[in-house]
Design a protein around this motif. Sequence first.
Motif, PDB file in Angstrom:
ATOM      1  N   THR A  19      53.973  60.449  67.003  1.00 20.20           N
ATOM      2  CA  THR A  19      53.661  59.827  65.729  1.00 20.20           C
ATOM      3  C   THR A  19      52.584  58.789  65.961  1.00 20.20           C
ATOM      4  N   GLY A  20      52.032  58.264  64.874  1.00 22.89           N
ATOM      5  CA  GLY A  20      50.964  57.289  64.999  1.00 22.89           C
ATOM      6  C   GLY A  20      49.601  57.957  65.003  1.00 22.89           C
ATOM      7  N   PRO A  21      48.544  57.159  64.992  1.00 17.69           N
ATOM      8  CA  PRO A  21      47.181  57.705  64.940  1.00 17.69           C
ATOM      9  C   PRO A  21      46.864  58.527  66.193  1.00 17.69           C
ATOM     10  N   SER A  22      46.343  59.727  65.990  1.00 19.91           N
ATOM     11  CA  SER A  22      46.066  60.611  67.129  1.00 19.91           C
ATOM     12  C   SER A  22      44.952  60.083  68.018  1.00 19.91           C
ATOM     13  N   ASP A  23      44.146  59.151  67.493  1.00 17.27           N
ATOM     14  CA  ASP A  23      43.074  58.574  68.294  1.00 17.27           C
ATOM     15  C   ASP A  23      43.420  57.179  68.806  1.00 17.27           C
ATOM     16  N   GLY A  24      44.692  56.763  68.624  1.00 13.48           N
ATOM     17  CA  GLY A  24      45.114  55.456  69.107  1.00 13.48           C
ATOM     18  C   GLY A  24      45.469  55.497  70.583  1.00 13.48           C
ATOM     19  N   PRO A  25      45.612  54.336  71.222  1.00 18.36           N
ATOM     20  CA  PRO A  25      46.053  54.295  72.617  1.00 18.36           C
ATOM     21  C   PRO A  25      47.378  55.044  72.774  1.00 18.36           C
ATOM     22  N   ALA A  26      47.467  55.891  73.785  1.00 16.82           N
ATOM     23  CA  ALA A  26      48.642  56.760  73.944  1.00 16.82           C
ATOM     24  C   ALA A  26      49.731  56.081  74.764  1.00 16.82           C
ATOM     25  N   VAL A  27      50.961  56.231  74.292  1.00 20.67           N
ATOM     26  CA  VAL A  27      52.136  55.709  74.993  1.00 20.67           C
ATOM     27  C   VAL A  27      53.144  56.842  75.118  1.00 20.67           C
ATOM     28  N   LEU A  28      53.502  57.199  76.342  1.00 21.27           N
ATOM     29  CA  LEU A  28      54.472  58.261  76.589  1.00 21.27           C
ATOM     30  C   LEU A  28      55.811  57.663  76.984  1.00 21.27           C
ATOM     31  N   PHE A  29      56.880  58.055  76.286  1.00 16.80           N
ATOM     32  CA  PHE A  29      58.227  57.565  76.545  1.00 16.80           C
ATOM     33  C   PHE A  29      59.044  58.639  77.276  1.00 16.80           C
ATOM     34  N   LEU A  30      59.632  58.270  78.423  1.00 15.61           N
ATOM     35  CA  LEU A  30      60.471  59.171  79.215  1.00 15.61           C
ATOM     36  C   LEU A  30      61.895  58.628  79.236  1.00 15.61           C
ATOM     37  N   HIS A  31      62.832  59.413  78.741  1.00 15.83           N
ATOM     38  CA  HIS A  31      64.214  58.944  78.604  1.00 15.83           C
ATOM     39  C   HIS A  31      65.019  59.086  79.898  1.00 15.83           C
ATOM     40  N   GLY A  32      66.258  58.616  79.837  1.00 18.91           N
ATOM     41  CA  GLY A  32      67.115  58.588  81.010  1.00 18.91           C
ATOM     42  C   GLY A  32      68.066  59.764  81.139  1.00 18.91           C
ATOM     43  N   TRP A  40      64.407  56.772  71.733  1.00 16.67           N
ATOM     44  CA  TRP A  40      63.311  55.888  71.343  1.00 16.67           C
ATOM     45  C   TRP A  40      63.137  55.815  69.826  1.00 16.67           C
ATOM     46  N   THR A  41      64.188  56.125  69.077  1.00 16.72           N
ATOM     47  CA  THR A  41      64.084  56.146  67.616  1.00 16.72           C
ATOM     48  C   THR A  41      63.602  54.824  67.048  1.00 16.72           C
ATOM     49  N   LYS A  42      64.112  53.720  67.545  1.00 18.98           N
ATOM     50  CA  LYS A  42      63.723  52.425  66.979  1.00 18.98           C
ATOM     51  C   LYS A  42      62.240  52.141  67.200  1.00 18.98           C
ATOM     52  N   GLN A  43      61.697  52.588  68.312  1.00 17.98           N
ATOM     53  CA  GLN A  43      60.267  52.385  68.565  1.00 17.98           C
ATOM     54  C   GLN A  43      59.425  53.281  67.655  1.00 17.98           C
ATOM     55  N   PHE A  44      59.883  54.519  67.453  1.00 20.03           N
ATOM     56  CA  PHE A  44      59.124  55.459  66.640  1.00 20.03           C
ATOM     57  C   PHE A  44      59.185  55.111  65.154  1.00 20.03           C
ATOM     58  N   GLU A  45      60.162  54.320  64.767  1.00 22.64           N
ATOM     59  CA  GLU A  45      60.272  53.903  63.371  1.00 22.64           C
ATOM     60  C   GLU A  45      59.782  52.467  63.175  1.00 22.64           C
ATOM     61  N   TYR A 246      66.149  40.256  80.082  1.00 23.53           N
ATOM     62  CA  TYR A 246      66.752  40.021  78.773  1.00 23.53           C
ATOM     63  C   TYR A 246      68.178  39.494  78.941  1.00 23.53           C
ATOM     64  N   ALA A 247      68.414  38.267  78.489  1.00 26.24           N
ATOM     65  CA  ALA A 247      69.763  37.707  78.531  1.00 26.24           C
ATOM     66  C   ALA A 247      70.654  38.416  77.515  1.00 26.24           C
ATOM     67  N   ASP A 248      71.915  38.589  77.866  1.00 27.27           N
ATOM     68  CA  ASP A 248      72.914  39.183  76.964  1.00 27.27           C
ATOM     69  C   ASP A 248      72.555  40.594  76.522  1.00 27.27           C
ATOM     70  N   VAL A 249      71.843  41.319  77.357  1.00 25.96           N
ATOM     71  CA  VAL A 249      71.432  42.692  77.070  1.00 25.96           C
ATOM     72  C   VAL A 249      71.802  43.574  78.250  1.00 25.96           C
ATOM     73  N   GLY A 250      72.220  44.809  77.940  1.00 25.11           N
ATOM     74  CA  GLY A 250      72.638  45.736  78.973  1.00 25.11           C
ATOM     75  C   GLY A 250      71.519  46.663  79.427  1.00 25.11           C
ATOM     76  N   HIS A 251      71.842  47.969  79.516  1.00 26.49           N
ATOM     77  CA  HIS A 251      70.929  48.953  80.089  1.00 26.49           C
ATOM     78  C   HIS A 251      69.893  49.466  79.094  1.00 26.49           C
ATOM     79  N   THR A 252      69.974  49.032  77.824  1.00 22.80           N
ATOM     80  CA  THR A 252      69.078  49.572  76.794  1.00 22.80           C
ATOM     81  C   THR A 252      68.368  48.455  76.014  1.00 22.80           C
ATOM     82  N   PRO A 253      67.474  47.712  76.645  1.00 21.26           N
ATOM     83  CA  PRO A 253      66.770  46.626  75.940  1.00 21.26           C
ATOM     84  C   PRO A 253      66.036  47.094  74.701  1.00 21.26           C
ATOM     85  N   PHE A 254      65.504  48.302  74.710  1.00 23.63           N
ATOM     86  CA  PHE A 254      64.738  48.832  73.579  1.00 23.63           C
ATOM     87  C   PHE A 254      65.616  49.113  72.374  1.00 23.63           C
ATOM     88  N   ARG A 255      66.928  49.230  72.571  1.00 22.74           N
ATOM     89  CA  ARG A 255      67.860  49.392  71.451  1.00 22.74           C
ATOM     90  C   ARG A 255      68.580  48.092  71.136  1.00 22.74           C
TER      91      ARG A 255
END
Length: 272
Positions: A19-32, A40-45, A246-255
């Motif tokens: 998602t996002g502009p096809s000519d924008g800087p590219a970011v590839l997300f690799l899950h666990g 990565w739903t929260k990032q994509f939204e 990240y204080a008070d955060v576990g294995h999923t800071p992005f969530r």
Amino acid sequence: MRSRTVRGGDGVELYVEETGPSDGPAVLFLHGYSQSRLSWTKQFESPLADEFRLVRVDNRGHGRSETPREKSAYTDSSLWAADVRAVVEDLDEVVIVAWSYGCLVALDYLRAYGAADVAGVNFVGIVSEMGTDAATELLGSAYLELFPALTSEDAEESVRTLERFVERSVAGDPDPVERYFVLGYNVVVPPFVRDGMRSRSLSHRETVAALDVPLLFTHGEEDRIVDPRAVEVNAALASETRTSLYADVGHTPFREAPDRFDEELREFVRRV
């Protein structure tokens, strides 16, 4: 949302969304491990999609990607590297965001193909080796005690253990809706895939040390899956690094702390 499939190592079909502009800087997300592109739903939204070309893939054996039955499909580093290569070959100066086992996958790629087309790497909950004594020392007891049940072929035992895995991935009590959303895509992954992935024995510490691109290490201080000491161990190997705990955060800071995670990622991508 745009979707496509690519052929990775040994011809495995991989499902890719962006998602996002096809000519924008590219970011590839690799899950666990046993996860999904949906991690990565929260990032994509988020507003990140207004500025960057966000790309996510279901790893082999996960989500909507093909699931080979052979154990060797999950133990061969060259196959994981080729998978990433198939996704990034049309991306220019990509920033890789790799989480947990996804860090191993990213490092498989970087060792095999180098970082010439990579602008930077954000390691989240980093795992850089597996199957060694040093690797085990950096895994949390709350995670290690889930085995061998986490690879059980018994459906009830498998689901029950996956539920514990999901619960232990966050600090505190998980949101009930998100808990079952995450559990759903964990359950989709067959036990033999988890078994194959856990059967690898490798160390990518030399790969980390050889990286000459900016690195951001993100880790929750309450991570019970990967010990926060993993950040110190790996960050000490490389030269151009930044660490964010990240204080008070576990294995999923992005969530668990998506606003902070997204802002730090935005700054990182702009800087590199």
